[in-house]
Design an enzyme around this catalytic site. Structure first.
Site, PDB file in Angstrom:
ATOM      1  CB  CYS A 172      27.320  -6.433  -0.181  1.00 21.20           C
ATOM      2  SG  CYS A 172      25.724  -7.275  -0.123  1.00 21.20           S
ATOM      3  CG  ASP A 190      -1.762   1.148   1.448  1.00 19.10           C
ATOM      4  OD1 ASP A 190      -2.904   0.952   1.859  1.00 19.10           O
ATOM      5  OD2 ASP A 190      -1.321   2.291   1.217  1.00 19.10           O
ATOM      6  CB  CYS A 208      25.665 -14.364   0.080  1.00 25.39           C
ATOM      7  SG  CYS A 208      26.743 -14.300   1.522  1.00 25.39           S
ATOM      8  CB  CYS A 231      27.988 -11.270  -5.679  1.00 28.50           C
ATOM      9  SG  CYS A 231      28.844  -9.718  -5.933  1.00 28.50           S
TER      10      CYS A 231
END
Lengths: 109, 276, 140
Positions: B237, B66, B195, B192
Site C-alpha cells: 500500500c 472450500d 482509500c 490509509c
C-alpha cells in the site's frame, strides 16, 4: 522444484459400485512459464509440470497435457466412474524429470 | 447505511450464477463467517464494517468457501510439516512444547497484544520461540516458512470474532496506530483512510477498494499466488502511494496492525483468506 | 511519383499501417494454426461442447475454466491472446465419467478462450468465450 512440492487430492472414501464421483487435485508448483525475465533482463527458464494422470486399478481416468498457461499450483477437477473397490493413483510429471505420486483408496459397495 | 451500489451489483451478478453461495454470505466448509457487523464505537466514521471478501468477484469469493479449492491450504500443509520439524541447537520442534496446534484456537483474535511492555504480533511470538527455546534462526517476517506458520496457527481461530485489547497498556500503541492511519504520507499525499474509509466500495481502476480489514491474513493473493503477511500488504500500500514503507516488524507497522485489528472487531477470523 | 520528403512520409506511414493490419490476422492465426493442426482442417461443429469462463476475470493469473463435452475423447484449450496459445489437453480414459474438467489458467490480456473437443466418432466440436482481464487497482 523437487523440494517443497506437495500434492493434495480429494476423493470420497466410499461410493456405490458403478457410481460417478468428483475428484479434485492440487499440487504446489511455481509453473515458471519461460516468459518472465529476472531483474537483470534474462529470461527465467521454463519449469512446469507438463503432464498429470489419474488412474484407477490400472485403468486411466484422465491424462492431461499442461502448458505454461496453467496457473501456479495446478488445480484439476474431474469425474470418475468407480466400478469396484480399489485405489486411485495420481501422477504429476515435472519438466526437470521429477515425478510426484499419491494414491487414495475407495470402498465400493 | 443504504445498500451501496456495489453490493447491489454483486447480488445481481451472482443471482445468475449456479452457486450455493450468495455474495453476502460466506460459509467455509459449512461453517458460517461474519463478514458484516456494526462498527465498533471507536471507529467514528463507519457504521458497518465489512470483510474484504465482500468486495471480491464471485469467482474469487468461491475459492474461499472450500478448503480444498482454497490454494492457501498448500501452505497450511507446509505449516503442519514445519510444526513437527526439529530445528536449532535445542533439538526441538514447535510440537515438542505445543502438542496440539489446536490449542492456539483464539490466539489470532487477540493479536497484536502487549507483553512485558512491548507490542507483539504472531510473528514475534513464533520467532521468540525459535530463538529462545529452540536455539534456531528467526524466520524472515514475510517469507514462506513464517507465513505458512501464521496461516496454520491463525486457522485454529477461524470463525472466531476479532477481539484485540486496546485499553490499558495497549492504549499508547493503539493511539500511535490510529495516528498513522490518518496521517497523509508519500508523493501522492494519502493516508490509509483516504482509500479504505472514505472510498471503500469505489472502483480504483478495475478493482473494488475494500475497508482494508486484516481478519483474513495471511491471505493468498491471486496476483502473486502465495501467502501475504499483514506487514507485507502494508508495504505494498505504501509503495502504491509513493511513500517509503516502514520496516516489516517495526514499531510503526505493529502499531498500525493493532489499530486495524481493532477496526475489525467482531468480524470472523478468515485465515487463510483468498483475495485478488 | 517524385520522391519528396512529404511523399516519403506518406509512403512509409501507409506501409507501416499495411504491415500493422497485415500482422493482425497473422497473430490471431497462431491459434487457428494450432486448431488446424489438431483437427487436420476438419469442420468444427458447435453445441455439443460447453465452455464456462468468467466474463470478467479479477486477476488474469488465476482464471477458473470448466469444459464439458459428453462423448468427447479429448478436449484441448487455447487462449488466443497469450504468447503461446496452447493451454492444456484433457484426454479422457475409459473410467472418465462425464467428459468434463475444471482448471485454473493464466490469461495475459482480454482475449478469447477456445475449447476444441474431439468426439468418439472423430468429429470436432468448438466453443469459445471472451474473458475480459482487468488491470487491478492496488489489488491487481
Amino acid at each position: 522444484m523437487a523440494s517443497g512440492v506437495k500434492p493434495r487430492v480429494k476423493v470420497p472414501k466410499t461410493a456405490a459400485t458403478g457410481d460417478t464421483i468428483t475428484i479434485k487435485t492440487l499440487i504446489s508448483h511455481k509453473m515458471e512459464s519461460g516468459q518472465r525475465k529476472d531483474d537483470d533482463g534474462n529470461v527465467i527458464p521454463r519449469s512446469i509440470i507438463n503432464r498429470f494422470t489419474a488412474d484407477f486399478n490400472g485403468q486411466n481416468v484422465i491424462d492431461v497435457t499442461l502448458e505454461p498457461a496453467i496457473s501456479t499450483n495446478p488445480y484439476f477437477q474431474f469425474e470418475a466412474v468407480v466400478p469396484e473397490s480399489g485405489e486411485f493413483t495420481f501422477t504429476w510429471y515435472d519438466d526437470d524429470g521429477d515425478v510426484y505420486e499419491t494414491s487414495k483408496k475407495i470402498e465400493a459397495s | 447505511m443504504n445498500l451501496k451500489p456495489w453490493i447491489a451489483v454483486l447480488v445481481a451478478g451472482v443471482a445468475g450464477a449456479a452457486s450455493a453461495q450468495d455474495s453476502n454470505t460466506l460459509s467455509i466448509d459449512g461453517e458460517p463467517m461474519v463478514t458484516e457487523v456494526a462498527a465498533p464505537a471507536h471507529v467514528e466514521n463507519l457504521d458497518t464494517i465489512y470483510s474484504g471478501w465482500r468486495f471480491r468477484s464471485a469467482e474469487t469469493q468461491a475459492l474461499e468457501t472450500d478448503d480444498f479449492d482454497n490454494p492457501a491450504f498448500v501452505f497450511v500443509d507446509q505449516g503442519i510439516d514445519l510444526f513437527d520439524k526439529v530445528d536449532g541447537t535445542e533439538n526441538k520442534a514447535c510440537s515438542s512444547c505445543h502438542e496440539n496446534v489446536e490449542d492456539f484456537a483464539g490466539l489470532r483474535t487477540q493479536l497484536p497484544r502487549v507483553q512485558d511492555g512491548e507490542l507483539v504480533t504472531m510473528e514475534n511470538l513464533i520467532n521468540d520461540c525459535r530463538t529462545e527455546r529452540m536455539g534456531a534462526e528467526p524466520w524472515k517476517w514475510s517469507k514462506g516458512p513464517m507465513t505458512a506458520m501464521t496461516a496454520l496457527i491463525g486457522l485454529q481461530s477461524r470463525g472466531m470474532p476479532m477481539n484485540v485489547t486496546i485499553d490499558g497498556e495497549a492504549a499508547p500503541f493503539w493511539e500511535q496506530g490510529k495516528e498513522l492511519y490518518y496521517t497523509r504520507v508519500g508523493q501522492l499525499d494519502m493516508s490509509c483512510s483516504n482509500c479504505h474509509e472514505d472510498n471503500y466500495g469505489v472502483m480504483i481502476r478495475a478493482d473494488h477498494l475494500s475497508q482494508g480489514q486484516i481478519n483474513g491474513f495471511p491471505t493468498y493473493r491471486l496476483k502473486n499466488a502465495k501467502l501475504n503477511s499483514i506487514h507485507g500488504r502494508f508495504k505494498g500500500c505504501m509503495k502504491n502511494i509513493r511513500a517509503t514503507p516502514f520496516a516489516e516488524g517495526g514499531d510503526e507497522f505493529k502499531a498500525l496492525e493493532l489499530y486495524l485489528a481493532s477496526r475489525g472487531e467482531g468480524l470472523s477470523v478468515e485465515t487463510p483468506s483468498v483475495r485478488n | 511519383m517524385k520522391l519528396t520528403r512529404r511523399n516519403l512520409l506518406i509512403l512509409s506511414s501507409a506501409s507501416a499501417a499495411a504491415t500493422a493490419m497485415g500482422s493482425l490476422p497473422a497473430f490471431a492465426s497462431l491459434t487457428d494454426d494450432a486448431i488446424a493442426e489438431l483437427t487436420g482442417g476438419a469442420e468444427l461443429g458447435e453445441g455439443a461442447i460447453t465452455l464456462t469462463a468468467p466474463e470478467i476475470a479479477e486477476n488474469g493469473n488465476t482464471v477458473p475454466i470448466e469444459v464439458s463435452a459428453p462423448g468427447a475423447v479429448a478436449i484441448t484449450l487455447f487462449a488466443d491472446g497469450n504468447p503461446v496459445p496452447n493451454v492444456a489437453t484433457f484426454n479422457f480414459g475409459p473410467l472418465s465419467a462425464s467428459r468434463s474438467a475444471s482448471t485454473r489458467i493464466r490469461l495475459a490480456t482480454t482475449q478469447n478462450v477456445v475449447a476444441i473437443a474431439k468426439m468418439e466418432d472423430g468429429s470436432f466440436q468448438k466453443a469459445s468465450a471472451n474473458v475480459k482481464v482487468t488491470i487491478g487497482g492496488c489489488g491487481g
